[in-house]
Design an enzyme around this catalytic site. Structure first.
Site, PDB file in Angstrom:
ATOM      1  N   TYR A 197       3.587   2.606  -4.732  1.00 41.64           N
ATOM      2  CA  TYR A 197       4.968   2.383  -4.637  1.00 41.64           C
ATOM      3  C   TYR A 197       4.880   0.854  -5.081  1.00 41.64           C
ATOM      4  O   TYR A 197       4.159  -0.031  -4.305  1.00 41.64           O
ATOM      5  CB  TYR A 197       5.655   2.494  -3.261  1.00 41.64           C
ATOM      6  CG  TYR A 197       7.100   1.932  -3.302  1.00 41.64           C
ATOM      7  CD1 TYR A 197       8.001   2.622  -3.926  1.00 41.64           C
ATOM      8  CD2 TYR A 197       7.501   1.119  -2.263  1.00 41.64           C
ATOM      9  CE1 TYR A 197       9.383   2.134  -3.651  1.00 41.64           C
ATOM     10  CE2 TYR A 197       8.681   0.639  -2.265  1.00 41.64           C
ATOM     11  CZ  TYR A 197       9.818   1.326  -3.092  1.00 41.64           C
ATOM     12  OH  TYR A 197      10.956   0.794  -3.061  1.00 41.64           O
ATOM     13  N   LYS A 208       6.328  -9.188   2.211  1.00 44.67           N
ATOM     14  CA  LYS A 208       6.266  -8.803   3.428  1.00 44.67           C
ATOM     15  C   LYS A 208       5.941 -10.381   4.369  1.00 44.67           C
ATOM     16  O   LYS A 208       6.813 -10.964   4.755  1.00 44.67           O
ATOM     17  CB  LYS A 208       5.414  -7.655   3.614  1.00 44.67           C
ATOM     18  CG  LYS A 208       6.228  -6.298   3.180  1.00 44.67           C
ATOM     19  CD  LYS A 208       5.681  -5.133   3.508  1.00 44.67           C
ATOM     20  CE  LYS A 208       6.175  -3.913   2.670  1.00 44.67           C
ATOM     21  NZ  LYS A 208       7.242  -3.292   3.328  1.00 44.67           N
ATOM     22  N   ASP A 251      -0.721  -5.295  -6.605  1.00 42.39           N
ATOM     23  CA  ASP A 251       0.439  -5.448  -5.833  1.00 42.39           C
ATOM     24  C   ASP A 251       0.090  -5.449  -4.519  1.00 42.39           C
ATOM     25  O   ASP A 251      -0.481  -4.589  -3.558  1.00 42.39           O
ATOM     26  CB  ASP A 251       1.374  -4.189  -5.906  1.00 42.39           C
ATOM     27  CG  ASP A 251       2.748  -4.185  -4.940  1.00 42.39           C
ATOM     28  OD1 ASP A 251       2.705  -5.070  -4.089  1.00 42.39           O
ATOM     29  OD2 ASP A 251       3.458  -3.220  -5.468  1.00 42.39           O
TER      30      ASP A 251
END
Ligand SMILES: Cc1ncc(COP(=O)(O)O)c(C=O)c1O
Length: 440
Positions: free
Chosen positions: A159, A280, A252
């Site tokens: 994702y 995050k 990522d």
């Protein structure tokens, strides 16, 4: 007369009142699609309704009915130091008192960029955004601008946020909802994405034997189909194939960055990307993310270059302050403690679950797969016993443990989890496994 209590471990769920959550959920569904602002929060994958949160501190989260949980979501990994860490709160309060947003440069964002450059291999410069979605989208745009090509190779179950081209077989929320890709994504956009099974060298080789690939994008430590690390040599192969076909390698590290090691998975594995996506932990629980890489690529971005990218709240002073305060806490001792916490939890969960489950872990991340052998790709993750996993999560919740509510997610142990909380988690896990086995 002396009374003798015969204590047996019973598979009966303790009483758990969530009536106020239920009331809020009914109100929420009238004004928010599905009652939530992000799909996995709805808890559909584990067959129950969401809990509405009132407050949190350290590793504990409290719902609106007053139930306390040991939290292993920790805002989906943003809170590596736990909830409401005093140093983070102090930094955010000081920043807020000086003004919440200027839409102009600040000293702190320079300091944060310098910190990131010192930690993350290859991160000479960075451009901040408010979400990982935007940062990944920007990385793709940079790769296309640099190579003059369109095609992006991604992995099934990975994702990278919800931008159009990256939604194909995107794991996590989509896997949870059983949606292979999303309606609303133009066919032409989807056609520019080639999806390859994770950990499949032959498929990767085949997908990159062409001359129109702009980028290979990968989570170097994938955690959106549950935690499914690369098999030996696969990360090196990503680097090799990107170089061979003239594409950029985008790593990522929105989840793994600053978590699995000081400099993320790029540092742990020794395999560097041409561009790195961060998020995050970078925002310490407030909205911040970034794309990072060498000057030659980053200066393609406006105002130096012609690749356009912008954001009203990018580099927001509160998010930058929270991110900096969090990174300051993350020294070598912190990584040793996080590793010890994760190991203890993972080994305890594996012991409690026995042969029916396999627990996969790296520092700061773990997944309890309801399968005897750990999966190596999305297809393997989908073969897990999702019903048993859902039942186990429901049993954990009524016993005061808040797990990520999907088989396709990772647990996020933090620095705030104490030995005592981990022991309580393991006791709850054992009782929850017994309850699931009892009802099978
Ligand atoms: C690996 C990865 N990349 C990108 C994203 C998107 O980040 P955001 O939710 O901040 O848009 C996520 C979100 O969980 C993620 O796990």
């Amino acid at each position: 007369m002396r009374r003798v209590w015969n204590i047996v471990q019973r598979a009966v769920a303790p009483a758990h009142n969530d009536s106020r959550s239920a009331e809020l959920y009914a109100r929420a569904r009238a004004v928010l699609p599905g009652g939530v602002n992000s799909p996995v929060r709805a808890m559909q994958a584990i067959g129950r309704d969401p809990l509405f949160i009132d407050h949190a501190a350290g590793a504990e989260i409290f719902d609106v009915d007053g139930n306390a949980y040991i939290d292993y979501v920790c805002s989906w990994g943003a809170l590596i130091a736990g909830h409401a860490h005093p140093a983070v709160l102090e930094a955010v309060a000081a920043a807020a008192a000086a003004g919440t947003s200027f839409g102009a440069p600040t000293a702190l964002e320079v300091t944060l960029a310098e910190q990131v450059a010192r930690r993350v291999p290859g991160a000479e410069m960075l451009r901040m955004t408010s979400s990982g979605t935007e940062a990944a989208m920007t990385a793709i745009r940079l790769a296309r601008a640099q190579t003059g090509r369109d095609v992006v190779v991604k992995f099934a179950g990975a994702y990278h946020g919800h931008s159009d081209g990256l939604l194909a077989q995107a794991g996590s929320g989509l896997a949870t909802q059983g949606i292979p890709t999303s309606p609303g994504v133009p066919a032409a956009t989807a056609a520019a994405t080639v999806v390859v099974p994770w950990n499949d060298p032959a498929a990767l080789q085949l997908a990159t034997e062409r001359d129109d690939v702009a980028a290979i994008i990968a989570e170097p430590c994938p955690a959106n189909m549950g935690l499914v690390p690369a098999t030996d040599g696969f990360l090196e192969l990503l680097r090799e194939r990107a170089d061979a076909c003239g594409a950029l390698l985008i790593l990522d590290e929105v989840i793994s960055g600053f978590r699995v090691a000081r400099g993320g998975e790029s540092e742990r594995s020794g395999v560097s990307g041409d561009l790195i996506v961060l998020g995050k932990i970078l925002g310490g629980g407030l909205p911040a993310a970034a794309v990072a890489g060498p000057r030659a690529l980053l200066e393609l971005l406006a105002p130096v270059g012609e690749v356009y990218q912008a954001g009203t709240l990018s580099g927001n002073p509160l998010a930058v302050a929270a991110g900096l305060a969090t990174l300051t806490l993350l020294d070598d001792g912190a990584y040793a403690a996080l590793t010890a916490n994760t190991r203890r939890l993972a080994e305890g969960l594996a012991d409690a679950g026995g042969a029916a489950v396999s627990v996969v872990w790296v520092p700061g991340l773990l997944t309890v797969f309801f399968a005897a052998d750990p999966p190596h790709d999305l297809a393997g993750a989908r073969r897990c016993d999702l019903a048993a996993h859902g039942a186990w999560c429901r049993e954990l919740l009524v016993r005061g443990v808040y797990p990520p509510p999907s088989q396709f997610e990772a647990w996020f142990p933090s620095l705030a989890h104490t030995d005592e909380q981990i022991e309580r988690t393991l006791a709850a896990a054992r009782a929850a496994f017994a309850a699931v086995a009892g009802s099978a």
